[in-house]
Motif scaffolding. Structure first.
Motif, PDB file in Angstrom:
ATOM      1  N   SER A 281       0.807  -1.224   0.000  1.00 58.88           N
ATOM      2  CA  SER A 281       0.000   0.000   0.000  1.00 58.88           C
ATOM      3  C   SER A 281       0.840   1.274   0.000  1.00 58.88           C
ATOM      4  CB  SER A 281      -0.935   0.010   1.213  1.00 58.88           C
ATOM      5  OG  SER A 281      -0.205   0.188   2.422  1.00 58.88           O
ATOM      6  N   GLN A 282       2.119   1.160   0.352  1.00 58.87           N
ATOM      7  CA  GLN A 282       3.006   2.326   0.409  1.00 58.87           C
ATOM      8  C   GLN A 282       3.672   2.630  -0.938  1.00 58.87           C
ATOM      9  OE1 GLN A 282       5.802   1.902   3.695  1.00 58.87           O
ATOM     10  NE2 GLN A 282       4.311   0.698   4.844  1.00 58.87           N
ATOM     11  N   TYR A 283       3.433   1.765  -1.927  1.00 64.03           N
ATOM     12  CA  TYR A 283       4.111   1.896  -3.214  1.00 64.03           C
ATOM     13  C   TYR A 283       3.144   2.284  -4.331  1.00 64.03           C
ATOM     14  CZ  TYR A 283       8.315  -0.275  -1.278  1.00 64.03           C
ATOM     15  OH  TYR A 283       9.452  -0.548  -0.543  1.00 64.03           O
ATOM     16  N   LYS A 284       3.639   3.061  -5.264  1.00 67.70           N
ATOM     17  CA  LYS A 284       2.844   3.440  -6.425  1.00 67.70           C
ATOM     18  C   LYS A 284       2.607   2.232  -7.334  1.00 67.70           C
ATOM     19  CE  LYS A 284       4.231   8.312  -6.571  1.00 67.70           C
ATOM     20  NZ  LYS A 284       4.868   9.392  -7.367  1.00 67.70           N
ATOM     21  N   PHE A 285       3.642   1.432  -7.534  1.00 68.62           N
ATOM     22  CA  PHE A 285       3.546   0.273  -8.424  1.00 68.62           C
ATOM     23  C   PHE A 285       4.010  -0.995  -7.712  1.00 68.62           C
ATOM     24  CE2 PHE A 285       4.040   3.852 -11.388  1.00 68.62           C
ATOM     25  CZ  PHE A 285       3.009   3.588 -12.284  1.00 68.62           C
ATOM     26  N   THR A 286       3.377  -2.114  -8.087  1.00 65.67           N
ATOM     27  CA  THR A 286       3.758  -3.418  -7.554  1.00 65.67           C
ATOM     28  C   THR A 286       3.979  -4.389  -8.714  1.00 65.67           C
ATOM     29  OG1 THR A 286       2.509  -3.134  -5.491  1.00 65.67           O
ATOM     30  CG2 THR A 286       2.989  -5.400  -6.179  1.00 65.67           C
ATOM     31  N   ILE A 287       5.126  -5.042  -8.720  1.00 60.74           N
ATOM     32  CA  ILE A 287       5.397  -6.060  -9.736  1.00 60.74           C
ATOM     33  C   ILE A 287       4.431  -7.226  -9.528  1.00 60.74           C
ATOM     34  CG2 ILE A 287       7.099  -7.685 -10.631  1.00 60.74           C
ATOM     35  CD1 ILE A 287       7.704  -4.728 -11.226  1.00 60.74           C
ATOM     36  N   ALA A 288       3.660  -7.547 -10.556  1.00 60.36           N
ATOM     37  CA  ALA A 288       2.665  -8.618 -10.484  1.00 60.36           C
ATOM     38  C   ALA A 288       2.908  -9.567 -11.656  1.00 60.36           C
ATOM     39  CB  ALA A 288       1.250  -8.047 -10.532  1.00 60.36           C
ATOM     40  N   PHE A 289       3.940 -10.390 -11.517  1.00 54.24           N
ATOM     41  CA  PHE A 289       4.347 -11.301 -12.580  1.00 54.24           C
ATOM     42  C   PHE A 289       3.883 -12.717 -12.250  1.00 54.24           C
ATOM     43  CE2 PHE A 289       8.405  -8.773 -14.011  1.00 54.24           C
ATOM     44  CZ  PHE A 289       7.588  -7.701 -14.350  1.00 54.24           C
ATOM     45  N   GLU A 290       3.052 -13.296 -13.125  1.00 55.68           N
ATOM     46  CA  GLU A 290       2.610 -14.675 -12.933  1.00 55.68           C
ATOM     47  C   GLU A 290       3.783 -15.625 -13.186  1.00 55.68           C
ATOM     48  OE1 GLU A 290      -0.158 -15.073 -11.670  1.00 55.68           O
ATOM     49  OE2 GLU A 290      -1.661 -13.702 -12.470  1.00 55.68           O
ATOM     50  N   ASN A 291       3.694 -16.834 -12.613  1.00 56.73           N
ATOM     51  CA  ASN A 291       4.767 -17.817 -12.831  1.00 56.73           C
ATOM     52  C   ASN A 291       4.583 -18.599 -14.125  1.00 56.73           C
ATOM     53  OD1 ASN A 291       2.827 -19.847 -12.238  1.00 56.73           O
ATOM     54  ND2 ASN A 291       3.360 -19.792 -10.066  1.00 56.73           N
ATOM     55  N   ALA A 292       3.480 -18.330 -14.830  1.00 56.15           N
ATOM     56  CA  ALA A 292       3.229 -18.940 -16.138  1.00 56.15           C
ATOM     57  C   ALA A 292       2.239 -18.056 -16.881  1.00 56.15           C
ATOM     58  CB  ALA A 292       2.683 -20.355 -15.983  1.00 56.15           C
ATOM     59  N   ILE A 293       2.241 -18.162 -18.201  1.00 53.76           N
ATOM     60  CA  ILE A 293       1.345 -17.343 -19.014  1.00 53.76           C
ATOM     61  C   ILE A 293       0.349 -18.240 -19.729  1.00 53.76           C
ATOM     62  CG2 ILE A 293       1.205 -15.754 -20.979  1.00 53.76           C
ATOM     63  CD1 ILE A 293       3.980 -14.728 -20.233  1.00 53.76           C
ATOM     64  N   ALA A 294      -0.911 -18.090 -19.353  1.00 53.25           N
ATOM     65  CA  ALA A 294      -1.972 -18.886 -19.958  1.00 53.25           C
ATOM     66  C   ALA A 294      -3.292 -18.139 -19.820  1.00 53.25           C
ATOM     67  CB  ALA A 294      -2.079 -20.253 -19.292  1.00 53.25           C
ATOM     68  N   GLU A 295      -4.188 -18.361 -20.748  1.00 53.43           N
ATOM     69  CA  GLU A 295      -5.502 -17.722 -20.702  1.00 53.43           C
ATOM     70  C   GLU A 295      -6.196 -18.064 -19.384  1.00 53.43           C
ATOM     71  OE1 GLU A 295      -9.678 -17.581 -23.279  1.00 53.43           O
ATOM     72  OE2 GLU A 295      -7.887 -18.541 -24.097  1.00 53.43           O
ATOM     73  N   ASP A 296      -6.770 -17.044 -18.747  1.00 47.56           N
ATOM     74  CA  ASP A 296      -7.529 -17.162 -17.498  1.00 47.56           C
ATOM     75  C   ASP A 296      -6.667 -17.412 -16.265  1.00 47.56           C
ATOM     76  OD1 ASP A 296      -9.968 -16.807 -18.834  1.00 47.56           O
ATOM     77  OD2 ASP A 296     -10.280 -18.951 -19.096  1.00 47.56           O
TER      78      ASP A 296
END
Length: 293
Positions: A178-193
């Motif tokens: 909550s103290q940061y403007k941006f948060t890295i949100a990287f999934e561990n795999a890339i797939a639909e849904d």
């Protein structure tokens, strides 16, 4: 006679707390494998299953017994899950995919209110929490390269450069994000849904996710322009420049928060509708319809 649902194995290391799981009238949950033959429905938590054990059970399966393929993990981490011979063992799917018989997205009804929480004042720019070594998305390379262009406070076990004092779990993580403007949100795999808590935690905490993952992520977004999509940039350097510009320009950054003053997107609300009832109530409802057939 009640329809017996056998929970064949644990959900990771957590044993099922049967008294706390709601089911419809006419259904009974059990977790003793000794009752396998009398179970009408068997739920397998697939990430915990061994392929050889599953194939051996095939000979014990009654003709009228229904098997449920349950997993919230991306199949890219468990390639054998997608083999036809394995999939053919199951009559019902219960996964993150919207195409499942019973979709299990990483969503909860309370998100409709929580994502609209007023953001607190931001004292820092970018943070990251990546601890798992699972990486089918190339996220560690991308994060490492991004850290070469901009300063990122990395609290996770991977690429760590920031200590976490007095860690109380999710509450501590939410308070820090909550103290940061941006948060890295990287999934561990890339797939639909395959959209996990990594996307929603920053939104609830009032931070903007820098998202790497599902190609249809916009279907899960609560509002327009509420996240930075890594795939929209031609290079990591271009992404870094955009983040820096937003951190230095309050007007530009505010554009990522304006959605909070508008109605939530219909596609987001429709997905919340999928989870208005608890998981096993949804399974019972599906089975009621299936058994009628």
């Amino acid at each position: 006679m009640k329809t017996k649902i056998l929970l064949y194995n644990n959900f990771w290391e957590m044993e099922w707390n049967l008294p706390s799981i709601l089911v419809r009238d006419g259904f009974e949950l059990i977790n003793q494998r000794a009752h396998f033959n009398e179970a009408d429905v068997v739920v397998f938590h697939m990430p915990n299953m061994d392929k050889a054990e599953l194939e051996a059970l095939k000979s014990q399966k009654r003709e009228t017994q229904l098997w449920v393929f349950f997993s919230m993990e991306c199949n890219l981490h468990y390639e054998w899950h997608s083999e036809k011979a394995i999939r053919d063992l199951f009559e019902i799917t219960m996964t993150y995919s919207n195409k499942s018989d019973i979709p299990v997205p990483y969503l909860y009804p309370g998100y409709a209110k929580q994502v609209l929480n007023a953001p607190v004042s931001k004292h820092h720019n970018v943070n990251a929490f990546i601890s798992s070594g699972f990486d089918k998305s190339d996220r560690l390379r991308i994060l490492s390269e991004l850290m070469g262009f901009i300063e990122i406070d990395s609290y996770g076990k991977q690429l760590n450069n920031k200590s976490l004092e007095g860690d109380q779990g999710p509450s501590t993580k939410a308070q820090i994000i909550s103290q940061y403007k941006f948060t890295i949100a990287f999934e561990n795999a890339i797939a639909e849904d395959y959209v996990t808590e990594k996307f929603f935690e920053p939104l609830i905490a009032g931070s903007v996710p820098v998202y790497l993952g599902a190609p249809n992520i916009d279907d899960f977004a609560p509002g327009d322009h509420c996240y930075v999509n890594v795939s929209s940039f031609s290079s990591v350097k271009e992404l870094a420049l955009h983040i820096v510009n937003c951190c230095n320009d309050d007007t530009q950054y505010q554009q990522y928060l304006n959605w909070k003053n508008k109605p939530l997107k219909q596609s987001f609300m429709q997905r919340l509708e999928l989870v208005k009832n608890r998981l096993f109530l949804r399974l019972c409802d599906y089975l009621n319809e299936r058994l009628k057939e």
